[in-house]
Design a protein around this motif. Structure first.
Motif, PDB file in Angstrom:
ATOM      1  N   GLU A  46      23.698   5.418   2.202  1.00 26.89           N
ATOM      2  CA  GLU A  46      22.793   4.312   2.518  1.00 26.89           C
ATOM      3  C   GLU A  46      21.501   4.472   1.740  1.00 26.89           C
ATOM      4  OE1 GLU A  46      21.521   2.966   6.589  1.00 26.89           O
ATOM      5  OE2 GLU A  46      23.134   4.333   7.143  1.00 26.89           O
ATOM      6  N   VAL A  47      20.956   3.368   1.274  1.00 24.84           N
ATOM      7  CA  VAL A  47      19.655   3.373   0.611  1.00 24.84           C
ATOM      8  C   VAL A  47      18.742   2.397   1.325  1.00 24.84           C
ATOM      9  CG1 VAL A  47      18.419   2.954  -1.534  1.00 24.84           C
ATOM     10  CG2 VAL A  47      20.771   3.750  -1.608  1.00 24.84           C
ATOM     11  N   HIS A  48      17.532   2.838   1.624  1.00 25.85           N
ATOM     12  CA  HIS A  48      16.542   1.930   2.199  1.00 25.85           C
ATOM     13  C   HIS A  48      15.273   1.984   1.377  1.00 25.85           C
ATOM     14  CE1 HIS A  48      18.530   0.965   6.101  1.00 25.85           C
ATOM     15  NE2 HIS A  48      19.209   2.049   5.774  1.00 25.85           N
ATOM     16  N   GLN A  49      14.755   0.822   1.080  1.00 28.86           N
ATOM     17  CA  GLN A  49      13.502   0.762   0.360  1.00 28.86           C
ATOM     18  C   GLN A  49      12.504   0.030   1.246  1.00 28.86           C
ATOM     19  OE1 GLN A  49      13.368  -1.301  -3.572  1.00 28.86           O
ATOM     20  NE2 GLN A  49      13.480   0.793  -4.312  1.00 28.86           N
ATOM     21  N   TYR A  50      11.463   0.752   1.640  1.00 24.20           N
ATOM     22  CA  TYR A  50      10.490   0.199   2.569  1.00 24.20           C
ATOM     23  C   TYR A  50       9.117   0.115   1.907  1.00 24.20           C
ATOM     24  CZ  TYR A  50      13.815   1.188   6.393  1.00 24.20           C
ATOM     25  OH  TYR A  50      14.912   1.238   7.226  1.00 24.20           O
ATOM     26  N   TYR A  51       8.485  -1.031   2.047  1.00 23.41           N
ATOM     27  CA  TYR A  51       7.108  -1.196   1.599  1.00 23.41           C
ATOM     28  C   TYR A  51       6.244  -1.480   2.813  1.00 23.41           C
ATOM     29  CZ  TYR A  51       9.348  -2.030  -2.939  1.00 23.41           C
ATOM     30  OH  TYR A  51      10.093  -1.919  -4.075  1.00 23.41           O
ATOM     31  N   ARG A  52       5.030  -0.965   2.810  1.00 24.30           N
ATOM     32  CA  ARG A  52       4.082  -1.305   3.872  1.00 24.30           C
ATOM     33  C   ARG A  52       2.794  -1.802   3.263  1.00 24.30           C
ATOM     34  NH1 ARG A  52       4.913   4.012   7.079  1.00 24.30           N
ATOM     35  NH2 ARG A  52       7.061   3.700   7.724  1.00 24.30           N
ATOM     36  N   GLY A  53       2.171  -2.747   3.937  1.00 27.84           N
ATOM     37  CA  GLY A  53       0.909  -3.270   3.430  1.00 27.84           C
ATOM     38  C   GLY A  53       0.489  -4.486   4.230  1.00 27.84           C
ATOM     39  N   LYS A 100       0.810  -1.219   0.000  1.00 30.34           N
ATOM     40  CA  LYS A 100       0.000   0.000   0.000  1.00 30.34           C
ATOM     41  C   LYS A 100       0.843   1.268   0.000  1.00 30.34           C
ATOM     42  CE  LYS A 100      -3.915  -2.019   2.508  1.00 30.34           C
ATOM     43  NZ  LYS A 100      -4.625  -2.054   3.815  1.00 30.34           N
ATOM     44  N   GLU A 101       2.069   1.159   0.480  1.00 27.32           N
ATOM     45  CA  GLU A 101       2.927   2.328   0.631  1.00 27.32           C
ATOM     46  C   GLU A 101       4.348   1.985   0.225  1.00 27.32           C
ATOM     47  OE1 GLU A 101       3.354   4.878   4.288  1.00 27.32           O
ATOM     48  OE2 GLU A 101       1.600   3.698   4.865  1.00 27.32           O
ATOM     49  N   VAL A 102       5.008   2.911  -0.418  1.00 27.99           N
ATOM     50  CA  VAL A 102       6.421   2.749  -0.770  1.00 27.99           C
ATOM     51  C   VAL A 102       7.193   3.917  -0.201  1.00 27.99           C
ATOM     52  CG1 VAL A 102       8.083   2.550  -2.636  1.00 27.99           C
ATOM     53  CG2 VAL A 102       5.765   1.710  -2.953  1.00 27.99           C
ATOM     54  N   HIS A 103       8.285   3.618   0.474  1.00 28.44           N
ATOM     55  CA  HIS A 103       9.162   4.687   0.955  1.00 28.44           C
ATOM     56  C   HIS A 103      10.565   4.412   0.476  1.00 28.44           C
ATOM     57  CE1 HIS A 103       6.424   6.717   3.860  1.00 28.44           C
ATOM     58  NE2 HIS A 103       5.791   5.573   3.739  1.00 28.44           N
ATOM     59  N   GLN A 104      11.196   5.460  -0.046  1.00 27.76           N
ATOM     60  CA  GLN A 104      12.582   5.336  -0.460  1.00 27.76           C
ATOM     61  C   GLN A 104      13.394   6.342   0.350  1.00 27.76           C
ATOM     62  OE1 GLN A 104      13.703   6.002  -4.706  1.00 27.76           O
ATOM     63  NE2 GLN A 104      13.627   3.772  -4.733  1.00 27.76           N
ATOM     64  N   TYR A 105      14.290   5.808   1.170  1.00 29.73           N
ATOM     65  CA  TYR A 105      15.062   6.658   2.069  1.00 29.73           C
ATOM     66  C   TYR A 105      16.544   6.588   1.716  1.00 29.73           C
ATOM     67  CZ  TYR A 105      10.963   6.742   5.200  1.00 29.73           C
ATOM     68  OH  TYR A 105       9.721   6.914   5.752  1.00 29.73           O
ATOM     69  N   TYR A 106      17.169   7.739   1.632  1.00 27.72           N
ATOM     70  CA  TYR A 106      18.609   7.823   1.454  1.00 27.72           C
ATOM     71  C   TYR A 106      19.201   8.486   2.684  1.00 27.72           C
ATOM     72  CZ  TYR A 106      17.413   7.221  -3.502  1.00 27.72           C
ATOM     73  OH  TYR A 106      16.920   6.756  -4.686  1.00 27.72           O
ATOM     74  N   ARG A 107      20.376   8.045   3.096  1.00 29.90           N
ATOM     75  CA  ARG A 107      21.088   8.720   4.177  1.00 29.90           C
ATOM     76  C   ARG A 107      22.490   9.057   3.739  1.00 29.90           C
ATOM     77  NH1 ARG A 107      19.454   4.587   8.549  1.00 29.90           N
ATOM     78  NH2 ARG A 107      17.226   5.014   8.663  1.00 29.90           N
ATOM     79  N   GLY A 108      22.982  10.185   4.197  1.00 33.59           N
ATOM     80  CA  GLY A 108      24.334  10.581   3.845  1.00 33.59           C
ATOM     81  C   GLY A 108      24.611  11.995   4.314  1.00 33.59           C
TER      82      GLY A 108
END
Lengths: 139, 139
Positions: free
Chosen positions: B118-125, A117-125
DNA sequence: GTGCTTGCAAATCGTTTGCAATAGC
DNA sequence: GCTATTGCAAACGATTTGCAAGCAC
């Protein structure tokens, strides 16, 4: 400023309108405390509980996103369009970046049998600004 | 079981070895409490503080990932290869999914002037299992 | 007046801190 | 013996809860 409260079946109130306005005018990904402090002058009786309740309502109704990119600082975004987030681990600011990915959620999608239902794309740096400051200190 | 502590310049100790072993044997993305409870029988004096310290060390040295996909439950993963995570909002479990995206971080990359580490890819559902259970209840 | 919304104060709970005890070289 | 690691207890702080007061139709 067009508010999107009714669109998301959220009954408007002064507090809800002001909080949504704040989110739409400040794309700084504020946390509960920042929103509360910023609105206190205009709404002197605004309680933090109400900010918590209101943001939870917004997120449940899809009118805002809760960002968990920073484990120490949960923050919020009224821009619910598909975009990525970048956390600078030096200054703690969260920036918007264009989304680069294969998932283009229009509503929901199924991956490997799971309903997404949801997509999150997070970058850190380290962000542009902090990189520049570091260079200046070194030179 | 090949531990990767020395590779990441982490001096081994009984506690560190056991915690890393637990992470490598259980790909369930446990939180601090789960790790502590699971290891208490073998290490009766293990304190939660040590679990906190050790995981922080692992994350700083790149030997494990801290997942912030669930704002209520920070969890950890010893699989540091590029993959996505899926949080089921019904049962709270975090599953691994293949990574789909353009970013293929080999070391660090620069996006729009920002240094991305860093890359994070998060899905929720809702996960497969919970979807099935829901259907069974309805029918 | 009924039901939803707000706001205060207290409680909760995950995490951190300070510091003393312990282990390893 | 010195340094790093561990572990306890207390502190901290963000969030939640319970409940009473306020508001809107």
């Amino acid at each position: 400023m067009i508010l999107n409260l009714e669109e998301h079946s959220i009954k408007p109130s002064m507090q809800r309108i002001k909080i949504m306005e704040y989110l739409m005018e400040h794309h700084t990904h504020p946390n509960v405390d920042e929103i509360h402090s910023a609105l206190s002058p205009q709404l002197p009786t605004l309680s933090k509980t109400t900010v918590y309740n209101t943001l939870k309502l917004f997120v449940c109704q899809g009118a805002a996103l809760m960002l968990t990119i920073d484990d120490k600082n949960i923050c919020f975004d009224a821009d619910t369009s598909l975009h990525a987030h970048f956390l600078c681990t030096e200054c703690g600011k969260v920036y918007d970046l264009p989304y680069k990915g294969e998932m283009n959620l229009l509503g929901s999608e199924v991956i490997d049998g799971n309903l997404v239902k949801e997509v999150h794309q997070y970058y850190r740096g380290v962000c542009k600004k902090c990189l520049k400051n570091k260079k200046n200190i070194i030179n």
